[in-house]
Design a protein around this motif. Structure first.
Motif, PDB file in Angstrom:
ATOM      1  N   LYS A  43     -34.702  87.773   8.770  1.00 16.13           N
ATOM      2  CA  LYS A  43     -35.614  88.671   9.467  1.00 16.13           C
ATOM      3  C   LYS A  43     -36.700  87.881  10.181  1.00 16.13           C
ATOM      4  O   LYS A  43     -36.948  86.714   9.871  1.00 16.13           O
ATOM      5  CB  LYS A  43     -36.243  89.661   8.491  1.00 16.13           C
ATOM      6  CG  LYS A  43     -35.258  90.634   7.870  1.00 16.13           C
ATOM      7  CD  LYS A  43     -35.980  91.690   7.047  1.00 16.13           C
ATOM      8  CE  LYS A  43     -35.008  92.705   6.485  1.00 16.13           C
ATOM      9  NZ  LYS A  43     -35.710  93.770   5.722  1.00 16.13           N
ATOM     10  N   GLU A  44     -37.350  88.546  11.123  1.00 14.04           N
ATOM     11  CA  GLU A  44     -38.450  87.898  11.829  1.00 14.04           C
ATOM     12  C   GLU A  44     -39.706  87.880  10.952  1.00 14.04           C
ATOM     13  O   GLU A  44     -39.857  88.685  10.042  1.00 14.04           O
ATOM     14  CB  GLU A  44     -38.750  88.654  13.130  1.00 14.04           C
ATOM     15  CG  GLU A  44     -37.656  88.507  14.167  1.00 14.04           C
ATOM     16  CD  GLU A  44     -38.069  89.087  15.509  1.00 14.04           C
ATOM     17  OE1 GLU A  44     -37.276  88.970  16.459  1.00 14.04           O
ATOM     18  OE2 GLU A  44     -39.167  89.652  15.601  1.00 14.04           O
ATOM     19  N   ARG A  45     -40.585  86.941  11.266  1.00 16.36           N
ATOM     20  CA  ARG A  45     -41.842  86.869  10.546  1.00 16.36           C
ATOM     21  C   ARG A  45     -42.677  88.117  10.856  1.00 16.36           C
ATOM     22  O   ARG A  45     -42.728  88.560  12.001  1.00 16.36           O
ATOM     23  CB  ARG A  45     -42.598  85.610  10.958  1.00 16.36           C
ATOM     24  CG  ARG A  45     -43.658  85.172   9.984  1.00 16.36           C
ATOM     25  CD  ARG A  45     -44.217  83.823  10.360  1.00 16.36           C
ATOM     26  NE  ARG A  45     -43.228  82.751  10.257  1.00 16.36           N
ATOM     27  CZ  ARG A  45     -43.540  81.458  10.327  1.00 16.36           C
ATOM     28  NH1 ARG A  45     -44.795  81.099  10.493  1.00 16.36           N
ATOM     29  NH2 ARG A  45     -42.588  80.556  10.251  1.00 16.36           N
ATOM     30  N   GLU A  46     -43.313  88.687   9.834  1.00 22.57           N
ATOM     31  CA  GLU A  46     -44.113  89.888  10.026  1.00 22.57           C
ATOM     32  C   GLU A  46     -45.502  89.711   9.438  1.00 22.57           C
ATOM     33  O   GLU A  46     -45.699  88.964   8.473  1.00 22.57           O
ATOM     34  CB  GLU A  46     -43.439  91.105   9.387  1.00 22.57           C
ATOM     35  CG  GLU A  46     -43.285  91.000   7.873  1.00 22.57           C
ATOM     36  CD  GLU A  46     -42.775  92.294   7.243  1.00 22.57           C
ATOM     37  OE1 GLU A  46     -42.755  93.341   7.927  1.00 22.57           O
ATOM     38  OE2 GLU A  46     -42.421  92.249   6.049  1.00 22.57           O
ATOM     39  N   GLY A  47     -46.447  90.401  10.030  1.00 24.57           N
ATOM     40  CA  GLY A  47     -47.806  90.343   9.523  1.00 24.57           C
ATOM     41  C   GLY A  47     -47.958  91.135   8.239  1.00 24.57           C
ATOM     42  O   GLY A  47     -47.377  92.205   8.102  1.00 24.57           O
ATOM     43  N   VAL A  48     -48.730  90.616   7.320  1.00 23.22           N
ATOM     44  CA  VAL A  48     -48.985  91.274   6.035  1.00 23.22           C
ATOM     45  C   VAL A  48     -50.420  91.775   5.986  1.00 23.22           C
ATOM     46  O   VAL A  48     -50.665  92.952   5.697  1.00 23.22           O
ATOM     47  CB  VAL A  48     -48.716  90.313   4.860  1.00 23.22           C
ATOM     48  CG1 VAL A  48     -49.102  90.962   3.534  1.00 23.22           C
ATOM     49  CG2 VAL A  48     -47.255  89.880   4.851  1.00 23.22           C
ATOM     50  N   ALA A  49     -51.362  90.890   6.269  1.00 24.62           N
ATOM     51  CA  ALA A  49     -52.777  91.259   6.188  1.00 24.62           C
ATOM     52  C   ALA A  49     -53.598  90.254   6.969  1.00 24.62           C
ATOM     53  O   ALA A  49     -53.193  89.098   7.135  1.00 24.62           O
ATOM     54  CB  ALA A  49     -53.246  91.302   4.736  1.00 24.62           C
TER      55      ALA A  49
END
Length: 125
Positions: A43-49
């Motif tokens: 999966k692509e990198r995603e923002g968490v916080a």
């Protein structure tokens, strides 16, 4: 030289907790926008916080109410407290830093000037 070093990743069972740390050096930590991202296999990198220099925080909908981002300016360290972990939280977690505060609204990780190498979190069901 700016360095970001993540730690605290581990393998846990669903429902468990972990606290990630990101030790920063080489810049004025307190003035920067800081962020946590994650990347699951395939999966692509995603923002968490994200956390602004003034302490204002933002969270991805998928982690709201379970994760807490915080920082200790005296220790130049960023944290991510993760509770009620789910298998879908599995991935490599990265911290990132940039002096441009607007990035904390939710910019993609490649927009940040500084990024760490990551720490692995594995959550089993």
């Amino acid at each position: 030289q700016v360095q970001l070093v993540e730690s605290g990743g581990d393998s846990v069972q669903a429902g468990g907790s972990l606290r990630l740390s990101c030790a920063a050096s080489g810049y004025t930590f307190s003035r920067y926008c800081m962020a946590w991202f994650r990347q699951a296999p395939g999966k692509e990198r995603e923002g968490v916080a994200t956390i602004y220099s003034d302490g204002t925080t933002n969270y991805a909908d998928s982690v709201k109410g379970r994760f807490t981002i915080s920082k200790d300016n005296a220790k130049n360290t960023l944290y991510l407290q993760m509770n009620s972990l789910k298998p879908e939280d599995t991935g490599m977690y990265y911290c990132a830093a940039d002096w441009r505060q607007w990035l904390c609204r939710g910019a993609a990780p490649e927009r940040y000037n500084y990024r760490g190498q990551g720490t692995q979190v594995t959550v089993s069901s």
